[in-house]
Enzyme design. Structure first.
Site, PDB file in Angstrom:
ATOM      1  N   MET A   1       0.963  -1.227   0.025  1.00 24.07           N
ATOM      2  CA  MET A   1      -0.025  -0.088   0.051  1.00 24.07           C
ATOM      3  C   MET A   1       0.734   1.160  -0.130  1.00 24.07           C
ATOM      4  SD  MET A   1      -2.721   1.185   3.060  1.00 24.07           S
ATOM      5  CE  MET A   1      -1.556   1.491   4.477  1.00 24.07           C
TER       6      MET A   1
ATOM      7  N   SER B   1       3.509  -6.666   2.269  1.00 24.00           N
ATOM      8  CA  SER B   1       2.423  -6.008   2.826  1.00 24.00           C
ATOM      9  C   SER B   1       1.124  -6.683   2.072  1.00 24.00           C
ATOM     10  CB  SER B   1       2.562  -4.587   2.968  1.00 24.00           C
ATOM     11  OG  SER B   1       1.559  -4.301   3.840  1.00 24.00           O
ATOM     12  N   GLN B   2       0.318  -5.789   1.536  1.00 15.91           N
ATOM     13  CA  GLN B   2      -1.157  -6.445   1.008  1.00 15.91           C
ATOM     14  C   GLN B   2      -0.782  -7.369  -0.379  1.00 15.91           C
ATOM     15  OE1 GLN B   2      -3.489  -2.940   0.459  1.00 15.91           O
ATOM     16  NE2 GLN B   2      -2.559  -2.328  -1.485  1.00 15.91           N
TER      17      GLN B   2
ATOM     18  N   ASP C   1       5.786  -5.506  14.448  1.00 14.11           N
ATOM     19  CA  ASP C   1       5.007  -4.750  13.236  1.00 14.11           C
ATOM     20  C   ASP C   1       3.725  -3.941  14.059  1.00 14.11           C
ATOM     21  OD1 ASP C   1       3.440  -4.219  11.343  1.00 14.11           O
ATOM     22  OD2 ASP C   1       3.889  -6.063   9.993  1.00 14.11           O
TER      23      ASP C   1
ATOM     24  N   HIS D   1       7.163  -2.933  10.513  1.00 15.89           N
ATOM     25  CA  HIS D   1       6.523  -3.482   9.072  1.00 15.89           C
ATOM     26  C   HIS D   1       7.798  -3.379   8.237  1.00 15.89           C
ATOM     27  CE1 HIS D   1       3.256  -4.705   6.679  1.00 15.89           C
ATOM     28  NE2 HIS D   1       3.082  -3.764   6.270  1.00 15.89           N
TER      29      HIS D   1
END
Ligand SMILES: *[C@@H]1O[C@H](CO)[C@@H](O)[C@H](O)[C@H]1NC(C)=O
Length: 295
Positions: free
Chosen positions: A29, A103-104, A221, A277
């Site tokens: 993202m 991530s996503q 995270d 993260h």
């Protein structure tokens, strides 16, 4: 016995005869395919460590600006479809590829594995993915304007029908206190996790085709809530305090995604990287991922 130099030549020729498995990358993202300090650096690191490898960092849409905005506002299913078409049309990938999702991009590439088995994905490595979704978005990694829109949309509610259809993060929003609503409304996550009453056997068959599914969670995270989602862990039903690990979820015990089978086969790896993260070092990446799964 052959002289040493002949053996050495033979080894070199053998290695050269087989091209390394290509690598496909999907960014997270607020990011895009090609920032030199982000996915560009990952691409270069793979290229430096796997000589001759073809690396494709996915651009979703026609340019970098669309690519970034699509990560917030383009329905996930339509992004997956575009990627499936791009992979199927890329001649260099037809013998199979390894995939790295950030991530996503991690859960999106898992959806690609489940929906689009051709060309075959071999190893899938996800970094700080949200495989069980998120319940909260403490940091929005985007420009101020974009993040304001995201916040306003989430204020309306992730399961509001307009928001669900227009916000990527709502499509993997997982509210453990509203299970029925989640199952009914979630356009992406409830489907790809095979959580509805009618299971899609194809998802399981396809995911089991992976040689390895490698899930990286970041130990500190603060972006992914709960962070165990990177390992398919999630809140026990009805509350948002206690998190149960994958092995105690129905997803695992009933095995409607094939995760238990992969695990019993030694093909499910759960790594923990220190830090927040995506805050891994290049050395960590090379030693734990590139050298182990991409060579
Ligand atoms: C299961 O998933 C496959 C791959 O996406 C799809 O083609 C098929 O229509 C799905 N089946 C059902 C019953 O939803």
């Amino acid at each position: 016995m052959a002289p040493l130099w002949l053996l050495v030549l033979g080894v070199a020729a053998g290695a050269a005869a087989q091209d390394p498995t290509p690598v496909v990358i999907w960014h997270g993202m607020g990011d895009s395919c090609c920032l030199p300090t982000s996915m560009g650096m990952i691409k270069r690191t793979v290229e430096d460590n796997v000589p001759g490898v073809y690396v494709r960092s996915l651009m979703i849409g026609p340019n970098i600006i669309d690519d970034t905005l699509n990560g917030f506002f383009r329905p996930v299913d339509s992004q997956i479809e575009e990627v499936c078409q791009k992979l199927a049309a890329d001649e260099k990938l037809q013998g199979g590829y390894n995939a790295m999702g950030f991530s996503q991009g991690g859960q999106f590439l898992r959806a690609v594995a489940q929906r689009c088995p051709s060309p075959p994905m071999k190893n899938l490595i996800t970094f700080g993915g949200q495989h069980q979704g998120v319940f909260g978005l403490p940091h929005c990694l985007g420009t101020t304007g974009v993040c304001e829109i995201v916040r306003e949309m989430l204020d309306l509610g992730a399961y509001n029908s307009y928001v669900q259809s227009h916000l990527v993060q709502a499509q993997y929003w997982h509210d453990p206190t509203k299970r029925d609503e989640y199952l009914e409304v979630s356009q992406f996550l409830a489907d790809i996790n095979n959580e509805r009453e009618v299971k899609n056997e194809t998802y399981k068959e396809n995911l089991k085709k992976l040689e390895n599914l490698v899930l990286v969670m970041f130990g500190s995270d603060t972006m992914v809530v709960p962070r165990e989602s990177s390992h398919f862990g999630f809140y026990a039903a009805g509350q948002d305090k206690t998190v149960v690990p994958l092995e105690q979820t129905k997803l695992y015990t009933d095995d409607y995604l094939g995760l238990k089978e992969l695990d019993e086969d030694g093909r499910l790896a759960m790594l923990v990287a220190d830090g927040d993260h995506l805050q891994f070092s290049i050395t960590w990446l090379v030693e734990n991922v590139i050298n182990v799964y991409l060579k």
